[in-house]
Write a protein that holds these residues in place. Structure first.
Motif, PDB file in Angstrom:
ATOM      1  N   ASP A   1     -13.253  12.212   9.212  1.00 12.86           N
ATOM      2  CA  ASP A   1     -12.896  11.552   7.954  1.00 12.86           C
ATOM      3  C   ASP A   1     -11.722  12.257   7.281  1.00 12.86           C
ATOM      4  N   MET A   2     -11.675  13.577   7.369  1.00 13.30           N
ATOM      5  CA  MET A   2     -10.560  14.303   6.772  1.00 13.30           C
ATOM      6  C   MET A   2      -9.246  13.968   7.473  1.00 13.30           C
ATOM      7  N   ARG A   3      -9.283  13.854   8.799  1.00 19.65           N
ATOM      8  CA  ARG A   3      -8.064  13.489   9.527  1.00 19.65           C
ATOM      9  C   ARG A   3      -7.614  12.079   9.178  1.00 19.65           C
ATOM     10  N   ILE A   4      -8.573  11.164   9.041  1.00 20.45           N
ATOM     11  CA  ILE A   4      -8.218   9.797   8.638  1.00 20.45           C
ATOM     12  C   ILE A   4      -7.590   9.805   7.249  1.00 20.45           C
ATOM     13  N   GLY A   5      -8.170  10.564   6.344  1.00 21.42           N
ATOM     14  CA  GLY A   5      -7.623  10.649   4.998  1.00 21.42           C
ATOM     15  C   GLY A   5      -6.217  11.206   4.972  1.00 21.42           C
ATOM     16  N   GLN A   6      -5.954  12.211   5.797  1.00 18.46           N
ATOM     17  CA  GLN A   6      -4.602  12.780   5.856  1.00 18.46           C
ATOM     18  C   GLN A   6      -3.597  11.762   6.383  1.00 18.46           C
ATOM     19  N   ARG A   7      -4.005  10.991   7.396  1.00 16.65           N
ATOM     20  CA  ARG A   7      -3.093   9.973   7.936  1.00 16.65           C
ATOM     21  C   ARG A   7      -2.833   8.870   6.924  1.00 16.65           C
ATOM     22  N   VAL A   8      -3.891   8.434   6.217  1.00 10.59           N
ATOM     23  CA  VAL A   8      -3.715   7.400   5.197  1.00 10.59           C
ATOM     24  C   VAL A   8      -2.801   7.893   4.086  1.00 10.59           C
ATOM     25  N   SER A   9      -2.976   9.136   3.667  1.00  5.78           N
ATOM     26  CA  SER A   9      -2.119   9.695   2.618  1.00  5.78           C
ATOM     27  C   SER A   9      -0.667   9.783   3.075  1.00  5.78           C
ATOM     28  N   ALA A  10      -0.461  10.148   4.335  1.00  5.78           N
ATOM     29  CA  ALA A  10       0.903  10.233   4.855  1.00  5.78           C
ATOM     30  C   ALA A  10       1.571   8.864   4.889  1.00  5.78           C
ATOM     31  N   VAL A  11       0.827   7.835   5.319  1.00  2.05           N
ATOM     32  CA  VAL A  11       1.386   6.478   5.348  1.00  2.05           C
ATOM     33  C   VAL A  11       1.688   5.989   3.947  1.00  2.05           C
ATOM     34  N   GLN A  12       0.789   6.249   2.994  1.00  2.00           N
ATOM     35  CA  GLN A  12       1.019   5.833   1.618  1.00  2.00           C
ATOM     36  C   GLN A  12       2.231   6.544   1.028  1.00  2.00           C
ATOM     37  N   ALA A  13       2.414   7.810   1.377  1.00  2.00           N
ATOM     38  CA  ALA A  13       3.578   8.548   0.870  1.00  2.00           C
ATOM     39  C   ALA A  13       4.875   7.972   1.421  1.00  2.00           C
ATOM     40  N   ARG A  14       4.860   7.582   2.707  1.00  2.00           N
ATOM     41  CA  ARG A  14       6.066   6.995   3.286  1.00  2.00           C
ATOM     42  C   ARG A  14       6.382   5.652   2.632  1.00  2.00           C
ATOM     43  N   LEU A  15       5.350   4.824   2.413  1.00  2.00           N
ATOM     44  CA  LEU A  15       5.571   3.528   1.770  1.00  2.00           C
ATOM     45  C   LEU A  15       6.080   3.690   0.353  1.00  2.00           C
ATOM     46  N   ALA A  16       5.523   4.646  -0.370  1.00  2.00           N
ATOM     47  CA  ALA A  16       5.974   4.878  -1.734  1.00  2.00           C
ATOM     48  C   ALA A  16       7.403   5.395  -1.760  1.00  2.00           C
ATOM     49  N   SER A  17       7.743   6.230  -0.796  1.00  2.00           N
ATOM     50  CA  SER A  17       9.106   6.750  -0.725  1.00  2.00           C
ATOM     51  C   SER A  17      10.097   5.650  -0.380  1.00  2.00           C
ATOM     52  N   ALA A  18       9.709   4.734   0.513  1.00  2.00           N
ATOM     53  CA  ALA A  18      10.611   3.640   0.885  1.00  2.00           C
ATOM     54  C   ALA A  18      10.805   2.654  -0.260  1.00  2.00           C
ATOM     55  N   ALA A  19       9.767   2.474  -1.080  1.00  2.00           N
ATOM     56  CA  ALA A  19       9.873   1.538  -2.197  1.00  2.00           C
ATOM     57  C   ALA A  19      10.512   2.150  -3.434  1.00  2.00           C
TER      58      ALA A  19
END
Length: 418
Positions: A379-397
């Motif tokens: 679950d921690m690894r999934i959370g880290q991946r989700v946070s990384a994807v959200q950070a990339r999307l926020a950075s692109a927007a």
């Protein structure tokens, strides 16, 4: 914050006051291992019932009245223990009342500590729970070992502490009544709900906290009887070392982590609990006190981060009233599972014998912790991946992102050239 923490500490202290006396009660009152387990687990009956009530309602907004009442309820349980003669009924009733007192103090104390200490007081309820259980057991063992009339002296000592805690708490509540009245209003929906979590994170947080508390329940309520039977330990104070070592290790670990601001990942705490259960089972199998104590030490090292980290995950971003409700719900789940395990240990010991039954229940507990550790790590690894994807999307927007600005500038230049 110090006054509410001290009041909750004293209530928790009383929960372990009769624990070292349980083997003695067994001999004096003719109780079976299942009766002893029920006497220990009767505490969870009152605890879970009141915690469920506080978790489902917003009674925590009356924290200024509930916490002093809980201290008084804990003192009334002492009077019941003092009245025990040849019938264990008052022992069972006193344990139920003690559990109700601890439950009634948990949510209000969590809310008041958050009001008084801010974010520093958010996880303090876990620290005080572990520290109160630890020092309560040590105090009770010392009284049993050295004080005259140990079956009565420990309850007189706790009554005196209840009076001192009540006086300090009332002074603090009167001095801060205006600020508390404002802070304990029912918060807005967005503050009350807190940030959203994945369901897997919520499940692992509850499971981790429950696993941490089971370690303490087994060390305090199950292993002393097993040591007397399997390791031929004759002294009650020596048999109680299993609980003392576990809770002292948990308290020292929790205070150290809090002072340094370190949050241990849940899977690490569960892995340590797994190792501790394996060592304890081996110690009971070989009848070796020192191996059992080594396993209890590992269990204490894993108990503190497992219990505290689960509460941090569930209460992140909540207001005072919601903090109290969440702490009540969290404690309700953790104590319920711990009580079931304690009763299961007593039932297994009654049918399979104390030695084999204890090995079986501790082995099952270790297997469960190992599985939960793997789930928490995933679950921690999934959370880290989700946070990384959200950070990339926020950075692109983000229009101020350098890549986005460069793209807009090039498009503008091409339009100007045309």
């Amino acid at each position: 914050m110090p006054a509410s923490a001290f009041a909750f500490f004293v209530v928790i202290l009383g929960s372990n006051a009769p624990t070292p006396l349980l083997p003695g009660y067994r001999a004096e009152l003719g109780m079976s291992p299942l009766n002893v387990a029920f006497a220990f687990s009767a505490y969870f009956v009152g605890l879970v019932a009141v915690l469920a009530l506080l978790a489902r309602t917003r009674l925590t907004r009356f924290a200024r009245m509930l916490l002093p009442f809980a201290v008084g309820l804990g003192a009334s349980a002492d009077l019941m223990f003092l009245a025990i003669d040849d019938d264990p009924t008052l022992l069972y009733v006193g344990r139920v009342v003690t559990g109700a007192a601890v439950a009634l103090a948990t949510g209000p104390a969590a809310a008041l500590m958050l009001v008084g200490g801010g974010e520093r007081g958010r996880a303090m309820i876990a620290s005080v729970s572990i520290l109160g259980g630890c020092l309560g057991l040590i105090l009770s063992v010392c009284v049993v070992a050295w004080a005259p009339m140990p079956g009565r002296t420990i309850y007189y000592v706790h009554l005196g502490l209840c009076l001192a805690a009540s006086a300090a708490l009332m002074v603090a509540l009167v001095r801060r009544r205006s600020a508390l009245r404002l802070a304990l209003r029912v918060p807005q929906t967005d503050v009350d709900s807190g940030p959203r979590r994945r369901w897997s994170t919520t499940v692992t947080a509850y499971a981790g906290g429950a696993s941490g508390w089971i370690a303490g329940a087994l060390a305090v309520g199950t292993l002393p009887v097993a040591l007397v039977e399997a390791a031929r330990v004759e002294s009650l104070s020596v048999a109680a070392l299993s609980g003392i070592v576990c809770l002292v290790a948990a308290a020292v670990t929790q205070l150290t982590l809090n002072s340094r601001g370190v949050v241990v990942p849940l899977w690490i705490g569960l892995s340590i609990l797994t190792a501790g259960a394996i060592v304890v089972a081996a110690g009971i199998a070989y009848g070796n006190l020192w191996v059992v104590l080594a396993g209890c030490l590992l269990s204490g090292l894993g108990q503190a981060p497992s219990f505290a980290t689960g509460l941090r995950v569930l209460s992140r971003g909540l207001g005072a009233v919601a903090q109290g409700r969440t702490a009540s719900a969290y404690s309700c789940v953790c104590y319920s599972v711990a009580g079931v395990f304690a009763l299961g240990a007593g039932a297994t010991a009654s049918f399979w014998g104390i030695r084999n039954g204890t090995i079986a229940i501790v082995g099952f507990y270790g297997l469960s912790c190992g599985v939960l550790a793997m789930l928490a790590a995933a679950d921690m690894r999934i959370g880290q991946r989700v946070s990384a994807v959200q950070a990339r999307l926020a950075s692109a927007a983000n229009p101020l992102n350098p890549n986005t600005v460069q793209l807009v500038f090039r498009r503008g230049s091409m339009r100007c050239a045309s």
